[in-house]
Design a protein around this motif. Structure first.
Motif, PDB file in Angstrom:
ATOM      1  N   ASN A   1     -11.485 -79.201-101.940  1.00  0.00           N
ATOM      2  CA  ASN A   1     -11.256 -78.514-103.208  1.00  0.00           C
ATOM      3  C   ASN A   1      -9.759 -78.268-103.405  1.00  0.00           C
ATOM      4  O   ASN A   1      -9.276 -77.147-103.187  1.00  0.00           O
ATOM      5  CB  ASN A   1     -12.023 -77.178-103.230  1.00  0.00           C
ATOM      6  CG  ASN A   1     -13.521 -77.375-103.134  1.00  0.00           C
ATOM      7  OD1 ASN A   1     -14.106 -78.115-103.923  1.00  0.00           O
ATOM      8  ND2 ASN A   1     -14.144 -76.719-102.170  1.00  0.00           N
ATOM      9  N   PRO A   2      -9.032 -79.293-103.827  1.00  0.00           N
ATOM     10  CA  PRO A   2      -7.587 -79.138-104.022  1.00  0.00           C
ATOM     11  C   PRO A   2      -7.271 -78.282-105.251  1.00  0.00           C
ATOM     12  O   PRO A   2      -7.712 -78.591-106.353  1.00  0.00           O
ATOM     13  CB  PRO A   2      -7.103 -80.574-104.210  1.00  0.00           C
ATOM     14  CG  PRO A   2      -8.278 -81.286-104.791  1.00  0.00           C
ATOM     15  CD  PRO A   2      -9.493 -80.652-104.167  1.00  0.00           C
TER      16      PRO A   2
ATOM     17  N   VAL B   1      -1.228 -78.092-102.217  1.00  0.00           N
ATOM     18  CA  VAL B   1      -0.206 -77.135-101.802  1.00  0.00           C
ATOM     19  C   VAL B   1      -0.786 -75.732-101.664  1.00  0.00           C
ATOM     20  O   VAL B   1      -1.383 -75.197-102.607  1.00  0.00           O
ATOM     21  CB  VAL B   1       0.961 -77.109-102.816  1.00  0.00           C
ATOM     22  CG1 VAL B   1       2.121 -76.301-102.255  1.00  0.00           C
ATOM     23  CG2 VAL B   1       1.410 -78.539-103.151  1.00  0.00           C
ATOM     24  N   ASN B   2      -0.601 -75.133-100.495  1.00  0.00           N
ATOM     25  CA  ASN B   2      -1.117 -73.799-100.226  1.00  0.00           C
ATOM     26  C   ASN B   2      -0.157 -72.720-100.721  1.00  0.00           C
ATOM     27  O   ASN B   2       1.006 -72.993-101.042  1.00  0.00           O
ATOM     28  CB  ASN B   2      -1.354 -73.631 -98.724  1.00  0.00           C
ATOM     29  CG  ASN B   2      -2.353 -72.528 -98.415  1.00  0.00           C
ATOM     30  OD1 ASN B   2      -3.425 -72.485 -99.010  1.00  0.00           O
ATOM     31  ND2 ASN B   2      -2.024 -71.639 -97.492  1.00  0.00           N
ATOM     32  N   GLN B   3      -0.649 -71.469-100.757  1.00  0.00           N
ATOM     33  CA  GLN B   3       0.212 -70.348-101.135  1.00  0.00           C
ATOM     34  C   GLN B   3       1.335 -70.181-100.109  1.00  0.00           C
ATOM     35  O   GLN B   3       1.223 -70.611 -98.970  1.00  0.00           O
ATOM     36  CB  GLN B   3      -0.607 -69.061-101.232  1.00  0.00           C
ATOM     37  CG  GLN B   3      -1.320 -68.654 -99.959  1.00  0.00           C
ATOM     38  CD  GLN B   3      -2.197 -67.433-100.178  1.00  0.00           C
ATOM     39  OE1 GLN B   3      -2.156 -66.802-101.225  1.00  0.00           O
ATOM     40  NE2 GLN B   3      -2.999 -67.092 -99.177  1.00  0.00           N
TER      41      GLN B   3
ATOM     42  N   LYS C   1      -1.384 -72.671-104.267  1.00  0.00           N
ATOM     43  CA  LYS C   1      -2.556 -71.810-104.470  1.00  0.00           C
ATOM     44  C   LYS C   1      -3.285 -71.595-103.135  1.00  0.00           C
ATOM     45  O   LYS C   1      -3.197 -72.406-102.219  1.00  0.00           O
ATOM     46  CB  LYS C   1      -3.524 -72.467-105.463  1.00  0.00           C
ATOM     47  CG  LYS C   1      -2.888 -72.889-106.789  1.00  0.00           C
ATOM     48  CD  LYS C   1      -2.410 -71.718-107.597  1.00  0.00           C
ATOM     49  CE  LYS C   1      -2.008 -72.127-109.021  1.00  0.00           C
ATOM     50  NZ  LYS C   1      -0.892 -73.107-109.073  1.00  0.00           N
ATOM     51  N   ALA C   2      -4.034 -70.495-103.059  1.00  0.00           N
ATOM     52  CA  ALA C   2      -4.772 -70.168-101.841  1.00  0.00           C
ATOM     53  C   ALA C   2      -5.915 -71.169-101.613  1.00  0.00           C
ATOM     54  O   ALA C   2      -6.667 -71.489-102.525  1.00  0.00           O
ATOM     55  CB  ALA C   2      -5.330 -68.752-101.938  1.00  0.00           C
ATOM     56  N   HIS C   3      -6.005 -71.643-100.369  1.00  0.00           N
ATOM     57  CA  HIS C   3      -7.078 -72.572 -99.992  1.00  0.00           C
ATOM     58  C   HIS C   3      -7.899 -72.047 -98.811  1.00  0.00           C
ATOM     59  O   HIS C   3      -8.801 -72.741 -98.322  1.00  0.00           O
ATOM     60  CB  HIS C   3      -6.489 -73.935 -99.601  1.00  0.00           C
ATOM     61  CG  HIS C   3      -5.924 -74.713-100.741  1.00  0.00           C
ATOM     62  ND1 HIS C   3      -4.698 -74.458-101.297  1.00  0.00           N
ATOM     63  CD2 HIS C   3      -6.428 -75.779-101.432  1.00  0.00           C
ATOM     64  CE1 HIS C   3      -4.450 -75.315-102.269  1.00  0.00           C
ATOM     65  NE2 HIS C   3      -5.488 -76.123-102.386  1.00  0.00           N
ATOM     66  N   GLU C   4      -7.589 -70.837 -98.334  1.00  0.00           N
ATOM     67  CA  GLU C   4      -8.197 -70.338 -97.099  1.00  0.00           C
ATOM     68  C   GLU C   4      -9.718 -70.325 -97.131  1.00  0.00           C
ATOM     69  O   GLU C   4     -10.379 -70.531 -96.099  1.00  0.00           O
ATOM     70  CB  GLU C   4      -7.660 -68.929 -96.787  1.00  0.00           C
ATOM     71  CG  GLU C   4      -6.283 -68.909 -96.149  1.00  0.00           C
ATOM     72  CD  GLU C   4      -5.162 -69.233 -97.134  1.00  0.00           C
ATOM     73  OE1 GLU C   4      -4.037 -69.501 -96.685  1.00  0.00           O
ATOM     74  OE2 GLU C   4      -5.420 -69.234 -98.371  1.00  0.00           O
ATOM     75  N   ASN C   5     -10.310 -70.111 -98.307  1.00  0.00           N
ATOM     76  CA  ASN C   5     -11.775 -70.049 -98.406  1.00  0.00           C
ATOM     77  C   ASN C   5     -12.414 -71.420 -98.607  1.00  0.00           C
ATOM     78  O   ASN C   5     -13.640 -71.523 -98.715  1.00  0.00           O
ATOM     79  CB  ASN C   5     -12.185 -69.127 -99.559  1.00  0.00           C
ATOM     80  CG  ASN C   5     -11.784 -67.685 -99.308  1.00  0.00           C
ATOM     81  OD1 ASN C   5     -11.756 -67.226 -98.165  1.00  0.00           O
ATOM     82  ND2 ASN C   5     -11.469 -66.958-100.378  1.00  0.00           N
ATOM     83  N   ASP C   6     -11.586 -72.452 -98.661  1.00  0.00           N
ATOM     84  CA  ASP C   6     -12.109 -73.801 -98.906  1.00  0.00           C
ATOM     85  C   ASP C   6     -11.743 -74.787 -97.805  1.00  0.00           C
ATOM     86  O   ASP C   6     -11.748 -75.997 -98.025  1.00  0.00           O
ATOM     87  CB  ASP C   6     -11.581 -74.328-100.245  1.00  0.00           C
ATOM     88  CG  ASP C   6     -12.075 -73.503-101.426  1.00  0.00           C
ATOM     89  OD1 ASP C   6     -13.292 -73.292-101.515  1.00  0.00           O
ATOM     90  OD2 ASP C   6     -11.237 -73.073-102.242  1.00  0.00           O
TER      91      ASP C   6
END
Length: 215
Positions: A80-81, A117-119, A48-53
């Protein structure tokens, strides 16, 4: 590293073969390795996207393609996982530039509650097979590397990953024996790399002492 490469060629069956060239004595009569796919061996989940966190003091490491491709040297953190990984999960890079070195490169999780896990990275959770041997079997697997045409960016899809063909020993004990052998070689490689880094640092300091400084 060259020794490990040659060892893996001996420990895994060559193309068209159902048994490896070298087999540990206790498994000489264990039968042929089985043909399998990742879809049969793992549960799949996209990151999932984490760029904003992103948070430099965050508790969790964000496993993105850069983290995997640099062997953990480039690290981002978050509090914020969105896609926690557990020990034994295998994380694989799904997207890379043409002829890149990151596509299908894997990272195996060594503990719980540390990685998210990031996108553009997928999480593969083993069903029954020994996780570490799965990691060695699919890391930069030729089946997946073949999707890179050298012209446009490669984006592996879920079905591409799950259709990946490879072979595994049928006995879990043999799977573990091979995984432990390769892990010991990886630990030796890490030790030698650390020695080399120390030697390079020593040389740098020595040169600063041996050559005069410009005023």
């Amino acid at each position: 590293k060259e020794y490990k490469k040659g060892l893996m060629q001996q420990l895994f069956p060559a193309e068209g073969k159902t048994t490896p060239a070298f087999r540990f004595p206790e498994f000489q009569n264990a039968g042929e390795w089985k043909d399998t796919t990742l879809g049969e061996e793992v549960y799949y989940e996209n990151g999932k996207a984490h760029e904003n966190d992103i948070n430099e003091t965050g508790k969790y490491i964000v496993v993105n393609s850069k983290f995997i491709s640099t062997d953990g040297e480039v690290v981002k953190y978050t509090d914020n996982p969105s896609c926690l990984a557990n020990k034994g999960d295998i994380l694989m890079v799904l997207s890379d530039v043409p002829n890149g070195r990151a596509i299908a490169k894997c990272f195996i999780v060594d503990c719980n509650n540390k990685y998210t896990v990031n996108q553009r990275v997928c999480k593969l959770t083993p069903k029954k097979a020994v996780a570490l041997l799965l990691y060695y079997s699919i890391n930069r697997n030729p089946f997946l590397l073949a999707f890179d045409d050298g012209i446009k960016q490669t984006n592996l899809k879920k079905d591409d990953v799950l259709n990946c063909l490879f072979r595994l020993p049928q006995e879990p004990q043999e799977q573990q024996r091979i995984a432990d052998c390769l892990l010991s070689v990886d630990e030796l490689i890490s030790t030698e790399i650390a020695k080399l880094d120390q030697l390079k640092a020593h040389k740098k300091g020595l040169m600063q002492q041996l050559f005069p400084k410009l005023q």
